[in-house]
Write a protein that holds these residues in place. Structure first.
Motif, PDB file in Angstrom:
ATOM      1  N   THR A 249      59.090 -21.753  -9.109  1.00 54.21           N
ATOM      2  CA  THR A 249      59.680 -23.265  -8.965  1.00 54.21           C
ATOM      3  C   THR A 249      61.203 -23.351  -8.296  1.00 54.21           C
ATOM      4  OG1 THR A 249      58.323 -24.121 -10.652  1.00 54.21           O
ATOM      5  CG2 THR A 249      59.500 -25.717  -9.626  1.00 54.21           C
ATOM      6  N   ILE A 250      61.154 -23.839  -7.149  1.00 55.67           N
ATOM      7  CA  ILE A 250      62.429 -23.726  -6.550  1.00 55.67           C
ATOM      8  C   ILE A 250      62.774 -25.235  -6.184  1.00 55.67           C
ATOM      9  CG2 ILE A 250      61.863 -23.327  -4.255  1.00 55.67           C
ATOM     10  CD1 ILE A 250      64.269 -21.153  -4.000  1.00 55.67           C
ATOM     11  N   ASP A 251      64.244 -25.527  -5.952  1.00 55.37           N
ATOM     12  CA  ASP A 251      64.949 -26.859  -5.226  1.00 55.37           C
ATOM     13  C   ASP A 251      64.194 -27.962  -6.313  1.00 55.37           C
ATOM     14  OD1 ASP A 251      66.401 -25.415  -3.220  1.00 55.37           O
ATOM     15  OD2 ASP A 251      64.161 -25.112  -1.845  1.00 55.37           O
ATOM     16  N   TYR A 252      65.088 -28.144  -7.180  1.00 57.34           N
ATOM     17  CA  TYR A 252      64.705 -29.324  -7.915  1.00 57.34           C
ATOM     18  C   TYR A 252      66.024 -30.510  -7.546  1.00 57.34           C
ATOM     19  CZ  TYR A 252      63.072 -26.049 -11.546  1.00 57.34           C
ATOM     20  OH  TYR A 252      61.844 -25.372 -12.106  1.00 57.34           O
ATOM     21  N   GLY A 253      65.042 -31.169  -6.616  1.00 54.20           N
ATOM     22  CA  GLY A 253      65.891 -32.516  -6.284  1.00 54.20           C
ATOM     23  C   GLY A 253      65.326 -33.694  -6.759  1.00 54.20           C
ATOM     24  N   PRO A 254      64.570 -34.372  -6.308  1.00 55.34           N
ATOM     25  CA  PRO A 254      64.064 -35.644  -6.964  1.00 55.34           C
ATOM     26  C   PRO A 254      62.799 -35.384  -7.753  1.00 55.34           C
ATOM     27  CG  PRO A 254      63.171 -35.639  -4.657  1.00 55.34           C
ATOM     28  CD  PRO A 254      63.979 -34.699  -4.960  1.00 55.34           C
ATOM     29  N   CYS A 255      62.995 -34.163  -8.616  1.00 54.44           N
ATOM     30  CA  CYS A 255      61.865 -34.161  -9.539  1.00 54.44           C
ATOM     31  C   CYS A 255      61.855 -34.959 -10.774  1.00 54.44           C
ATOM     32  CB  CYS A 255      61.802 -32.624  -9.979  1.00 54.44           C
ATOM     33  SG  CYS A 255      63.613 -32.181 -10.858  1.00 54.44           S
ATOM     34  N   ALA A 256      60.860 -35.104 -11.512  1.00 60.24           N
ATOM     35  CA  ALA A 256      60.605 -35.610 -12.780  1.00 60.24           C
ATOM     36  C   ALA A 256      59.511 -35.252 -13.600  1.00 60.24           C
ATOM     37  CB  ALA A 256      60.623 -37.332 -12.283  1.00 60.24           C
ATOM     38  N   PHE A 257      59.391 -35.519 -14.900  1.00 58.53           N
ATOM     39  CA  PHE A 257      58.426 -35.619 -15.784  1.00 58.53           C
ATOM     40  C   PHE A 257      57.902 -36.854 -16.017  1.00 58.53           C
ATOM     41  CE2 PHE A 257      60.462 -31.323 -16.424  1.00 58.53           C
ATOM     42  CZ  PHE A 257      59.661 -30.518 -16.729  1.00 58.53           C
ATOM     43  N   MET A 258      56.444 -36.902 -16.079  1.00 56.54           N
ATOM     44  CA  MET A 258      56.019 -38.477 -16.210  1.00 56.54           C
ATOM     45  C   MET A 258      56.081 -38.764 -17.641  1.00 56.54           C
ATOM     46  SD  MET A 258      52.312 -38.877 -14.357  1.00 56.54           S
ATOM     47  CE  MET A 258      51.869 -37.085 -14.790  1.00 56.54           C
ATOM     48  N   ASP A 259      56.412 -40.097 -17.789  1.00 55.40           N
ATOM     49  CA  ASP A 259      56.408 -40.567 -19.114  1.00 55.40           C
ATOM     50  C   ASP A 259      54.930 -41.188 -19.505  1.00 55.40           C
ATOM     51  OD1 ASP A 259      59.163 -39.993 -20.023  1.00 55.40           O
ATOM     52  OD2 ASP A 259      59.587 -41.509 -18.488  1.00 55.40           O
ATOM     53  N   VAL A 260      54.877 -42.381 -18.840  1.00 53.81           N
ATOM     54  CA  VAL A 260      53.600 -42.955 -18.716  1.00 53.81           C
ATOM     55  C   VAL A 260      52.698 -42.323 -17.771  1.00 53.81           C
ATOM     56  CG1 VAL A 260      51.992 -44.975 -18.393  1.00 53.81           C
ATOM     57  CG2 VAL A 260      54.355 -45.397 -19.584  1.00 53.81           C
ATOM     58  N   PHE A 261      51.053 -41.972 -18.174  1.00 55.43           N
ATOM     59  CA  PHE A 261      50.489 -41.105 -17.351  1.00 55.43           C
ATOM     60  C   PHE A 261      49.638 -42.141 -16.279  1.00 55.43           C
ATOM     61  CE2 PHE A 261      46.272 -39.556 -16.136  1.00 55.43           C
ATOM     62  CZ  PHE A 261      46.954 -38.362 -15.290  1.00 55.43           C
ATOM     63  N   HIS A 262      49.836 -41.734 -15.096  1.00 53.48           N
ATOM     64  CA  HIS A 262      49.036 -42.179 -14.007  1.00 53.48           C
ATOM     65  C   HIS A 262      49.001 -41.171 -12.786  1.00 53.48           C
ATOM     66  CE1 HIS A 262      47.353 -44.832 -10.773  1.00 53.48           C
ATOM     67  NE2 HIS A 262      47.141 -45.453 -11.984  1.00 53.48           N
ATOM     68  N   PRO A 263      47.630 -41.015 -12.437  1.00 62.20           N
ATOM     69  CA  PRO A 263      47.613 -39.915 -11.374  1.00 62.20           C
ATOM     70  C   PRO A 263      48.618 -39.990 -10.033  1.00 62.20           C
ATOM     71  CG  PRO A 263      45.775 -40.850 -11.399  1.00 62.20           C
ATOM     72  CD  PRO A 263      46.462 -41.628 -12.823  1.00 62.20           C
ATOM     73  N   GLN A 264      48.760 -41.210  -9.649  1.00 63.04           N
ATOM     74  CA  GLN A 264      49.295 -41.343  -8.450  1.00 63.04           C
ATOM     75  C   GLN A 264      50.937 -41.813  -8.445  1.00 63.04           C
ATOM     76  OE1 GLN A 264      48.110 -40.943  -5.613  1.00 63.04           O
ATOM     77  NE2 GLN A 264      46.002 -40.551  -6.355  1.00 63.04           N
ATOM     78  N   THR A 265      51.321 -41.163  -9.550  1.00 65.85           N
ATOM     79  CA  THR A 265      52.692 -41.419 -10.049  1.00 65.85           C
ATOM     80  C   THR A 265      53.809 -40.720  -8.891  1.00 65.85           C
ATOM     81  OG1 THR A 265      52.309 -41.701 -12.599  1.00 65.85           O
ATOM     82  CG2 THR A 265      54.698 -41.084 -11.913  1.00 65.85           C
ATOM     83  N   VAL A 266      54.689 -41.197  -8.528  1.00 65.30           N
ATOM     84  CA  VAL A 266      55.903 -40.890  -7.451  1.00 65.30           C
ATOM     85  C   VAL A 266      57.114 -41.323  -7.996  1.00 65.30           C
ATOM     86  CG1 VAL A 266      56.709 -40.831  -5.242  1.00 65.30           C
ATOM     87  CG2 VAL A 266      54.104 -40.961  -5.782  1.00 65.30           C
ATOM     88  N   PHE A 267      57.948 -40.393  -8.166  1.00 66.77           N
ATOM     89  CA  PHE A 267      59.464 -40.837  -8.526  1.00 66.77           C
ATOM     90  C   PHE A 267      60.576 -40.698  -7.449  1.00 66.77           C
ATOM     91  CE2 PHE A 267      57.748 -39.761 -12.737  1.00 66.77           C
ATOM     92  CZ  PHE A 267      58.433 -40.735 -13.351  1.00 66.77           C
ATOM     93  N   SER A 268      60.029 -39.600  -6.399  1.00 63.55           N
ATOM     94  CA  SER A 268      61.077 -39.564  -5.318  1.00 63.55           C
ATOM     95  C   SER A 268      61.136 -40.684  -4.557  1.00 63.55           C
ATOM     96  CB  SER A 268      60.569 -38.320  -4.456  1.00 63.55           C
ATOM     97  OG  SER A 268      61.402 -38.249  -3.403  1.00 63.55           O
ATOM     98  N   ALA A 269      62.496 -41.055  -4.426  1.00 59.28           N
ATOM     99  CA  ALA A 269      62.774 -42.291  -3.514  1.00 59.28           C
ATOM    100  C   ALA A 269      62.519 -41.943  -1.996  1.00 59.28           C
ATOM    101  CB  ALA A 269      64.344 -42.416  -3.581  1.00 59.28           C
ATOM    102  N   ILE A 270      62.524 -40.600  -1.588  1.00 59.41           N
ATOM    103  CA  ILE A 270      62.370 -40.536  -0.339  1.00 59.41           C
ATOM    104  C   ILE A 270      60.740 -40.051   0.179  1.00 59.41           C
ATOM    105  CG2 ILE A 270      64.539 -39.451   0.398  1.00 59.41           C
ATOM    106  CD1 ILE A 270      63.349 -36.794  -0.137  1.00 59.41           C
ATOM    107  N   ASP A 271      60.026 -40.392  -0.950  1.00 56.79           N
ATOM    108  CA  ASP A 271      58.552 -40.089  -0.772  1.00 56.79           C
ATOM    109  C   ASP A 271      57.917 -41.418  -0.734  1.00 56.79           C
ATOM    110  OD1 ASP A 271      56.151 -39.060  -0.604  1.00 56.79           O
ATOM    111  OD2 ASP A 271      55.814 -38.128  -2.585  1.00 56.79           O
ATOM    112  N   GLN A 272      58.200 -42.075   0.529  1.00 58.36           N
ATOM    113  CA  GLN A 272      57.839 -43.461   0.442  1.00 58.36           C
ATOM    114  C   GLN A 272      56.315 -43.606   0.332  1.00 58.36           C
ATOM    115  OE1 GLN A 272      59.682 -45.340   3.628  1.00 58.36           O
ATOM    116  NE2 GLN A 272      61.896 -44.649   3.144  1.00 58.36           N
ATOM    117  N   PHE A 273      55.483 -42.767   1.138  1.00 63.47           N
ATOM    118  CA  PHE A 273      53.849 -42.986   1.015  1.00 63.47           C
ATOM    119  C   PHE A 273      53.208 -42.211   0.025  1.00 63.47           C
ATOM    120  CE2 PHE A 273      55.965 -43.744   5.085  1.00 63.47           C
ATOM    121  CZ  PHE A 273      55.495 -45.060   5.359  1.00 63.47           C
ATOM    122  N   GLY A 274      53.923 -41.329  -0.935  1.00 60.82           N
ATOM    123  CA  GLY A 274      53.399 -40.659  -2.072  1.00 60.82           C
ATOM    124  C   GLY A 274      52.455 -39.509  -1.540  1.00 60.82           C
TER     125      GLY A 274
END
Length: 466
Positions: A249-274
């Motif tokens: 695993t390389i380049d930890y930018g807008p990475c995240a661990f989920m709290d509430v589970f949902h398969p379509q979860t997106v955190f990255s502000a630059i990933d506008q379309f998932g």
């Protein structure tokens, strides 16, 4: 400080990098240094020169500082030249375990690949990468690691003025899919062959050639993403320039661990379309391997035969990932030898979790207790599933080894960064201690790091920092 450098990448054709030193900073101050990793590398972090070296003000003897060039698909769009725009690799060290690793300064100033950027990093992303990469290592995930973090005494200008910082990152190498793409796109077969030979010798010594290399990278990458999925981890920027050939695993930018589970979860502000949403990661993994395969084709004598062979290899990715996914999630349910029939058992639990907004980490960590039931709104439905699961006679010891109690919760990471901006690093050090013991039984001191966020603490978006 003496570092026993043994540099190999610097001996490759010079068009693969730009040899240059890091740019000195004003007043470097050490925030943290990783004693365990330093011992593995044979680096004396107690040296009075440590802050100066980890800031790039002093280049140690034997170093061969350079910025690597590469290309990449960014959110599916081809960029023919990227490269280390804010990183300088000092050199390579063979550790006490016999493994060769790069030592790289990230945030060390502009390079020819900075694309008009300042080449710097601000404190927040440095602290985030330190915490998350060391947590991933403790969780058993192949990853780059953090050797040190320093502040620079200089401001960094983004949407606000932030304190500058540099992280010293250690990796088995910083070679990416995008490195291969760079030379393939230019028709530079000589450099492509040299790169391939280097990677095989360094990472895959039993690979007979490009086809074997592709097969083995696919296997590592499929297993890596399965590990991410089993922890609720979302990388956030799975561009081909962020795909390590070493399978880390390389380049930890807008990475995240989920709290509430949902398969379509997106955190990255630059990933506008998932594109890089949680459930999309395996599919993107296969897509990235297809780009790697394409970059290797110029090395093959029979193009049409290579396309057929490589296509078959990439098409094996889903099955390889699913086998690893079943292994990982089976262990989370205490199943030492999960079978195909257990796929529905796992997916039915995930469906219940998504429907009821269950916490990903807590649900699996608490399955052996009554607390798991509290994660669900429809407790009758969970009870029916739980009975099915109990009939599989789960191994609680295996579950304890597969289900962390503590992950780097997003709200804890953000609070730690906020404190760091004010010069208070106690929350950083406390969080680091907690996340590097993820499977330990909770104590009065660590229980708060396992707690899920309240509604007003919940982090909805994460940012790259560049």
């Amino acid at each position: 400080m003496r570092i026993a450098f043994d540099n190999s990448y610097a001996k490759l054709p010079s068009r693969m990098f730009t040899a240059m030193p890091p740019t000195p900073v004003d007043t470097p101050t050490l925030i943290a240094a990783n004693a365990d990793l330093a011992a593995l590398l044979g680096v004396d972090i107690d040296s009075p020169e440590a802050a100066s070296i980890f800031a790039g003000n002093t280049v140690p003897d034997g170093a061969a500082p350079l910025a690597q060039v590469y290309a990449g698909h960014q959110f599916g769009n081809w960029n023919p030249q990227l490269g280390d725009g804010r990183a300088i690799m000092l050199g390579e060290v063979v550790g006490t375990d016999g493994i060769r690793r790069d030592i790289q300064l990230k945030g060390s100033g502009p390079t020819p690949y900075s694309r008009q950027g300042d080449g710097r990093a601000w404190l927040g992303p440095v602290l985030r990468e330190y915490i998350v990469s060391e947590a991933m290592h403790a969780l058993g995930v192949p990853t780059t690691r953090a050797l040190a973090a320093v502040t620079t005494g200089e401001p960094v200008y983004r949407e606000d003025v932030f304190p500058g910082a540099i992280i010293t990152r250690v990796a088995q190498s910083h070679i990416r899919v995008g490195t291969f793409q760079y030379f393939a796109a230019r028709g530079d077969v000589e450099a492509l062959q040299a790169l391939t030979d280097h990677v095989i010798a360094r990472h895959y010594p039993d690979a007979a050639g490009p086809a074997d290399l592709l097969d083995q990278v696919i296997a590592r990458y499929a297993a890596l993403i399965a590990r991410w999925m089993s922890l609720g981890f979302i990388h956030g920027v799975m561009n081909t320039d962020n795909v390590s050939i070493a399978g880390e695993t390389i380049d930890y930018g807008p990475c995240a661990f989920m709290d509430v589970f949902h398969p379509q979860t997106v955190f990255s502000a630059i990933d506008q379309f998932g594109r890089y949403a949680y459930m999309n990661q395996p599919g993107i993994g296969a897509w990235n391997m297809a780009q790697f395969a394409t970059a290797l084709i110029p090395l093959m004598s029979d193009r049409e035969e290579a396309i057929t062979t490589f296509t078959e290899a990439v098409h094996r990715f889903p099955d390889m990932h699913e086998a690893e996914w079943l292994k990982r999630f089976g262990a989370k349910l205490g199943l030492a030898a999960p079978s195909a029939k257990d796929v529905s058992l796992i997916n039915d639990l995930l469906d219940l979790m998504a429907r009821d907004g269950a916490d990903f980490t807590h649900t699996f960590a608490q399955l052996g207790s009554e607390k798991a039931r509290d994660q669900f709104l429809d407790r009758d439905a969970f009870d029916v599933w739980h009975l099915r699961w109990q009939r599989r006679d789960p191994d609680t010891a295996l579950m304890a080894q597969a289900n962390p109690q503590i992950i780097p919760r997003n709200h804890r990471v953000e609070a730690m960064i906020t404190a760091g901006r004010e010069g208070d690093y106690a929350p950083f050090h406390a969080l680091l201690r907690a996340v590097t013991q993820p499977y330990a039984a909770l104590t009065d001191d660590t229980a708060k790091y396992a707690r899920a966020p309240t509604d007003d603490e919940r982090v909805q978006r994460t940012f790259c920092g560049t």
